[in-house]
Motif scaffolding. Structure first.
Motif, PDB file in Angstrom:
ATOM      1  N   THR A 174       3.225  67.832  -9.421  1.00 29.80           N
ATOM      2  CA  THR A 174       2.385  67.494  -8.816  1.00 29.80           C
ATOM      3  C   THR A 174       3.426  66.426  -7.583  1.00 29.80           C
ATOM      4  O   THR A 174       2.958  65.110  -7.231  1.00 29.80           O
ATOM      5  N   GLN A 197      -2.973  61.302  -7.662  1.00 31.90           N
ATOM      6  CA  GLN A 197      -2.884  60.503  -9.252  1.00 31.90           C
ATOM      7  C   GLN A 197      -3.084  59.252  -9.457  1.00 31.90           C
ATOM      8  O   GLN A 197      -3.662  58.589  -9.857  1.00 31.90           O
ATOM      9  N   SER A 300       0.194  59.966 -16.958  1.00 28.22           N
ATOM     10  CA  SER A 300       0.067  59.907 -15.900  1.00 28.22           C
ATOM     11  C   SER A 300      -0.315  61.760 -16.460  1.00 28.22           C
ATOM     12  O   SER A 300      -0.042  61.879 -17.761  1.00 28.22           O
ATOM     13  N   ASP A 301      -0.677  62.635 -15.967  1.00 27.61           N
ATOM     14  CA  ASP A 301      -0.819  64.013 -16.088  1.00 27.61           C
ATOM     15  C   ASP A 301       0.377  64.668 -16.639  1.00 27.61           C
ATOM     16  O   ASP A 301       0.032  65.251 -17.302  1.00 27.61           O
ATOM     17  N   LEU A 325      -5.379  63.638 -16.147  1.00 25.39           N
ATOM     18  CA  LEU A 325      -4.952  65.183 -16.258  1.00 25.39           C
ATOM     19  C   LEU A 325      -6.207  65.776 -14.314  1.00 25.39           C
ATOM     20  O   LEU A 325      -7.618  65.460 -14.084  1.00 25.39           O
ATOM     21  N   ARG A 401      -7.390  73.620 -17.860  1.00 27.12           N
ATOM     22  CA  ARG A 401      -6.999  72.934 -16.468  1.00 27.12           C
ATOM     23  C   ARG A 401      -5.539  73.644 -16.173  1.00 27.12           C
ATOM     24  O   ARG A 401      -6.053  74.151 -15.507  1.00 27.12           O
ATOM     25  N   ASN A 402      -4.457  73.415 -16.336  1.00 27.06           N
ATOM     26  CA  ASN A 402      -3.400  74.022 -15.903  1.00 27.06           C
ATOM     27  C   ASN A 402      -3.524  75.244 -16.011  1.00 27.06           C
ATOM     28  O   ASN A 402      -2.940  75.796 -15.226  1.00 27.06           O
ATOM     29  N   PHE A 475      -9.466  65.012 -10.814  1.00 29.15           N
ATOM     30  CA  PHE A 475      -9.025  64.319 -11.423  1.00 29.15           C
ATOM     31  C   PHE A 475     -10.272  64.795 -13.578  1.00 29.15           C
ATOM     32  O   PHE A 475     -11.048  63.769 -13.001  1.00 29.15           O
TER      33      PHE A 475
END
Length: 865
Positions: A174, A197, A300-301, A325, A401-402, A475
Motif C-alpha cells: 500500500t 488509508q 494500519s492494514d 482493512l 480481504r487480501n 476500507f
C-alpha cells in the motif's frame, strides 16, 4: 533510479561472466533454499507470496551467532492467498467465455517475507532459471507477476520489473511511492494506497473527536510515508501529535523500552501505529509485559488482522483495537475448493504438504521422484485425513480481504489477456492494429491491456485501475474483541468509501464497539478538557494548540461554541446571560408606573394633590373668614394652586421617558417650584411689611399694598423662566439610552444636556428658599395674629433640609433611583409647605370655628411687653 539499478545488477553479474581468479579467504552471504510450486500452461502467471515469516526480532540476540531460520512460521492467511490464486486460475480454465482454448498455468515462489527472497523469486520468474544470473535475458515463463504482500518487498520487485515494464499486481502493498509511474512504471495493485488509508484514519479520529494522539511507525517506506501522511491529515483536522516515534529496523532493547515508556506515561489514549506486524512485535511484547491498558490502538492494514498477536499475552493490551482493512469480498466455491484439497493427489505441492502437516500435526510420507526410500517417523499421517467438516478457524473464509484482492488480480490478468488476444478496446501496442498471438507478445504489450482493464467480477463489483494503477479506495473498520475462548475476533463496525460525499465517507456502528478495559463509553483523548460555551481557549506557552487553558469571556462578551478561540461582543442592546454563552436583550430600566416604587410615589403624589385641592376648596368656600383673609388670601390660593402643579410634576418623571417629557420635566419642575417659593417669599415679605407698616411713622407704609406681592412673584418667577428658556434653547435635555452604567441593563433616561444649566436652575431655587427662610426666621416672633411667619419658618426649614439631602442622594444614584430621589424631594418638600403653612389654618377653619373670628384673632394679637 532505474538506470542505477540496471548498472548495479550488471556489476553484480561480473563475477559470473569474467575469468577472475580469487585468492585468499572468501566470505559468502547466508542464503536459504527457496521453495516453489508450479503447474505450467500455455500462458503462466507468476506469484510471489510471503508464505513463511521469520522469528520475531526480539527473540534473536545479537550477542550470539547461531543459525537463523528465516522461513520458520507458516501463517495460514498467507497460504489462503496462494490458494485463491490457484483457485482463480482453475476457475478461469472452466469459463468458456474467458481465454477459451488456452491453458492457463502458474509459477509460485515463497519469499519468506524477505527482500532477498522476493528479488530471487523475481529473477527466477524473469529468467526461468533455477539459479538465476542477474541481467541474463531470456524468454520469461510467465506473463505477469502477482505479489508481493509487503510494501518493503514489493518496492525492490517493482524496481526490477519496471526495467522491462513487466506487469506486476500486488494484493497487499500500500505504500504511496508505488503509485509514482516514473519510478514504478509497470506496478499495479488491487489494494488502495496509503494515501486513502491515511485519510480513513484521519476521518476516524475526527469522528470520535480525539485531538491528542500518539503516532508510531516502522522504519520502512510503508511506515514512514504512511505515518507522515497521517500526521499531515491530522494537522489539517486540528489534531495534535503527542509523540511521534519510529520503531527501529534493527532490534534495540533500549529504544524499544524507551518507546514503550513513552506510550505508558503519555496522556494520549489513542495511538496510531503504521507498521507491519513483524517490526511491531517486539514493541508490543514489551508493552504487554508492562501491562499497558486503557489505550485505543489504531492499526494500519499491515497489522490490523495479524497472526503474531493472537497470543493470550496480548489480549488485555490490544482489546478494543480499531483496525483499517481493505473491504472484504466473497469468492463463490472457494470453501468447497479448500475442502477438496489433498496432498496425496498433489505430491509436488510443497506448500500444501507444509499446510497439511501443520493442520493435522503429523508427518506426510509421500514417495516422489527424489525420495525413493522414506524413513519411518513417529506421528505419520494416516492418509485418510480430510478438511471436510473442520471449522477451518485457521482460514477466515467469511473475511476474505487480501485473498479477495489476489482473486481480482488473477482475473484482471485473464481479462487483459483475453482483450489482447481478441483485439478489444481499439488499437493496442501492436503494429498496424494487429492482435497478439498466444506466444508472440512482450510483457510491456500485455501491460497496456492490464492497466486499461475494466470489468465486473462475479460479485457485481467493478474492477479497474486509475492512472496511478490504484483501485477504488474502500476500507472496513474492524474492532478487536476478546471472545470467551480467549482469542480475538475482528468485527466489522464501519466502512470508509473515499469516493462518497464528505459526510458519507465514514459510516460507523459505535454501539457495536467494545473498548479497552476501563472504558464503557467512547474514550477521550485530549491534552486539555474542552472549553464549554462561555469560555475561550488560551494556548499554553510552548505547547501544541491542543493544550490550552480555559478562561471566561470578558464582561460583555460571549462564546456560543465549545472550544471557542475568541469571544464575541454582544450588540449594543444585548448582554451575556449568566453562563455567557448567548446574548440576551438588555433589560430596559426606567421608573415605571407598574413597579412598586413608581406606584407608591404616584399614590403619594395623588393623595397630596387631592389634599391640596381639598384645602383650596375649603379656603375658597371660607374665603370670608378671618383666617383666610389674614395674610393675603390671593397668595394662599396661588400657593395652593402651585403646589397642585408641583405634585402633578411627578407624573412627568414616571414612565418611559420621551423627547417631550425630557424637555419638560426639569424646566416645568423648576418654574413651578420657583412659583411656589416666590409665593412663600411674598407671604413672608407681606407679613413683615404689614407689621412694620402698622407702626407710627413707619417708612414702609408706602410699600404696603396689593401690588407688592404680585410684582415680587412675577419678578422671581420670570428670572427662572428666562433661565429655563435659555437652557432649552442652547442645550436642551434629550432622551438617552445608557448601556454602560449598569451591567446588563439599558437605562432609558433623560440626559440633562447642560449640567451647568440644570444646577443653575436648582441653585436659583435654593437661593429663593434660603431668602424665604431667613426672612421668615427673622419674623417668627411677630404677634400671634401674624403667626404665619412662624409656620413659614418651619416649612422652609423642611424645604431646605429636603433639598440639601437631595443633592448627595441625587449624585450617588443612577437610573430609576435617581428619578425616584428627585420625585421624593419634590413630593416631600411640597408636603412640607402644605402641612406647615396650611394645616394650622385648616385646623381652625374645620375644628375650631370659635377661633375663626376677628375678635379672637385681635385679642390674640395684642403685643406682649
Amino acid at each position: 533510479m532505474a538506470v542505477l539499478l540496471s548498472i548495479l545488477i550488471s556489476l553484480i553479474s561480473i563475477p559470473a561472466k569474467a575469468n577472475i581468479k580469487i585468492t585468499g579467504p572468501v566470505c559468502q552471504l547466508r542464503s536459504f533454499t527457496m521453495s516453489g510450486y508450479s503447474r505450467k500452461g500455455e500462458l503462466n502467471i507468476g506469484g510471489i507470496f510471503s508464505l513463511h515469516i521469520g522469528e520475531p526480532v526480539s527473540q534473536i540476540p545479537f550477542t550470539e551467532l547461531r543459525d537463523i531460520k528465516l522461513c520458520k512460521q507458516f501463517p495460514f492467511t498467507a497460504y489462503e492467498r496462494l490458494l485463491a490464486m490457484i483457485f482463480a486460475t482453475e476457475e478461469i480454465q472452466k469459463d468458456p467465455k474467458l481465454l477459451s482454448n488456452i491453458t492457463l498455468g502458474y509459477v509460485i515462489y515463497d519469499s519468506c517475507s524477505t527482500i532477498a527472497g522476493a528479488i530471487e523469486g523475481t529473477l527466477r520468474l524473469l529468467t526461468g532459471q533455477a539459479k538465476p544470473v542477474p541481467n541474463y535475458q531470456c524468454l520469461s515463463p510467465v506473463v505477469a507477476v502477482i505479489g508481493e504482500s509487503y510494501s518493503s518487498t514489493s518496492i525492490p520487485m517493482a524496481r526490477l520489473l519496471g526495467l522491462y515494464k513487466f506487469p506486476q499486481i500486488s494484493h497487499a502493498a500500500t505504500v504511496m511511492a508505488l503509485s509514482n509511474k516514473n519510478q514504478f512504471p509497470s506496478f499495479l495493485r488491487t489494494i488502495p494506497m496509503d494515501l486513502f488509508q491515511s485519510n480513513c484514519i484521519a476521518h476516524l479520529i475526527r469522528y470520535f473527536s480525539w485531538t491528542w494522539v500518539g503516532l508510531l511507525s516502522d522504519s520502512s517506506d510503508y511506515g514512514l510515508q504512511g505515518s507522515l501522511k497521517v500526521k499531515e491529515e491530522l494537522s489539517k483536522a486540528g489534531v495534535c501529535i503527542a509523540f511521534f516515534q519510529t520503531i527501529p529496523a534493527v532490534y534495540s532493547e533500549m529504544k524499544i523500552q524507551h518507546i514503550s515508556e513513552i506510550i505508558r506515561t503519555s496522556s494520549a489514549n489513542v495511538i496510531v501505529i503504521y507498521s507491519n506486524d513483524v517490526d511491531l512485535y517486539p514493541l508490543m511484547e514489551v508493552t504487554a509485559q508492562n501491562n499497558v491498558t486503557g489505550k485505543v490502538w489504531i492499526a494500519s492494514d499491515a497489522w490490523a488482522e495479524p497472526y503474531l498477536f493472537s497470543k493470550n499475552e496480548f489480549l488485555r493490551t490490544l482489546q478494543g483495537t480499531l483496525g483499517i482493512l481493505v473491504r472484504k469480498g466473497d469468492i463463490s466455491g472457494f470453501r468447497e475448493y479448500i475442502y477438496s484439497l489433498n496432498p496425496y493427489r498433489n505430491p509436488d505441492n510443497i506448500f500444501l504438504k507444509n499446510f497439511w502437516e501443520l493442520v493435522f500435526n503429523c508427518k506426510l510420507q509421500i514417495q516422489d521422484k527424489t525420495n525413493k526410500n522414506l524413513t519411518k517417523e513417529s506421528n505419520v499421517c494416516a492418509g485418510d485425513e480430510t478438511l471436510q467438516g473442520m471449522t477451518l478457524d485457521f482460514f477466515k473464509l467469511t473475511e476474505l480481504r487480501n485473498t479477495y484482492n489476489v482473486y481480482n488480480a488473477i482475473y484482471a490478468v485473464a481479462h487483459a489477456l483475453h482483450d489482447m488476444i481478441s483485439c478489444r478496446h481499439g488499437e493496442g501496442p501492436f503494429d498496424n492494429g494487429t492482435c497478439a498471438l498466444v506466444h508472440d507478445f512482450q510483457p510491456w504489450q500485455l501491460f497496456h491491456y492490464i492497466k486499461n482493464v475494466h470489468f465486473w467480477n462475479k460479485n457485481g463489483e467493478e474492477v479497474f485501475f486509475d492512472i496511478h494503477g490504484d483501485p477504488p479506495a474502500m476500507f472496513s473498520i474492524v474492532n478487536w474483541q476478546v471472545t470467551s475462548e480467549n482469542s480475538f475476533r475482528y468485527l466489522d463496525i464501519g466502512h470508509f468509501d473515499a469516493t462518497a460525499a464528505d459526510n458519507q465517507k465514514l459510516i460507523m456502528d459505535v454501539s457495536a464497539i467494545l473498548w479497552n478495559e476501563g472504558h464503557e463509553k467512547i474514550p477521550q483523548s485530549l491534552c486539555s478538557e474542552s472549553c464549554s460555551p462561555g469560555y475561550r481557549k488560551v494556548t499554553q506557552p510552548g505547547q501544541p494548540i491542543c493544550c490550552f487553558n480555559c478562561i471566561m469571556c470578558s464582561q460583555g462578551e460571549i462564546s456560543n461554541q465549545t472550544d471557542s478561540i475568541d469571544c464575541l461582543k454582544c450588540p449594543k442592546d444585548g448582554w451575556p446571560n449568566e453562563r455567557q454563552d448567548k446574548c440576551v436583550k438588555k433589560a430596559n430600566e426606567f421608573l415605571s408606573y407598574e413597579e412598586p416604587l413608581g406606584s407608591v410615589l404616584i399614590a403619594i403624589s395623588i393623595f397630596l394633590e387631592m389634599t391640596t385641592a381639598a384645602i383650596l376648596t375649603v379656603f375658597i368656600k371660607c374665603h370670608h373668614t378671618p383666617v383666610v383673609k389674614a395674610n393675603n388670601r390671593e397668595l394662599s390660593y396661588l400657593l395652593l394652586f402651585s403646589l397642585i402643579l408641583c405634585f402633578l410634576c411627578s407624573f412627568i418623571f414616571i414612565g418611559r421617558p420621551t423627547h417631550v417629557t425630557c424637555m419638560l420635566r426639569q424646566s416645568a419642575f423648576g418654574i413651578i417650584y420657583t412659583l411656589s417659593i416666590s409665593c412663600v417669599l411674598a407671604k413672608t415679605v407681606v407679613v413683615v411689611i404689614a407689621f412694620n407698616a402698622s407702626k407710627p411713622n413707619s417708612s414702609l407704609r408706602k410699600y404696603a399694598g396689593p401690588r407688592l406681592p404680585k410684582l415680587l412673584i412675577m419678578f422671581c418667577t420670570s428670572v427662572q423662566i428666562i433661565l429655563c428658556v435659555s437652557w432649552l434653547t442652547a442645550s436642551p435635555p434629550f432622551l438617552n439610552e445608557n448601556t454602560t452604567s449598569v451591567t446588563g441593563k439599558i437605562i432609558t433616561e433623560c440626559n440633562e444636556g447642560s449640567p451647568v444649566a440644570f444646577w443653575c436652575m436648582l441653585s436659583y431655587m435654593g437661593i429663593l428658599a434660603v431668602v424665604s427662610l431667613a426672612v421668615a426666621f427673622l419674623s417668627r416672633k411677630l404677634p400671634d395674629s401674624f403667626n404665619e411667619a412662624k409656620f413659614i419658618t418651619f416649612s422652609m426649614l423642611v424645604f431646605v433640609s429636603v433639598w440639601m439631602s437631595f443633592i448627595p442622594a441625587y449624585l450617588s444614584t443612577q437610573g430609576k433611583y435617581m428619578v425616584a430621589v428627585e420625585i421624593f424631594a419634590i413630593v416631600s418638600s411640597g408636603a412640607g409647605l402644605l402641612l406647615c403653612i396650611f394645616a394650622p389654618k385648616c385646623y381652625i377653619i374645620l375644628l375650631r370655628p370659635d377661633m375663626n373670628t376677628r375678635d379672637y384673632l385681635m385679642g390674640k394679637g395684642e403685643f406682649k411687653n
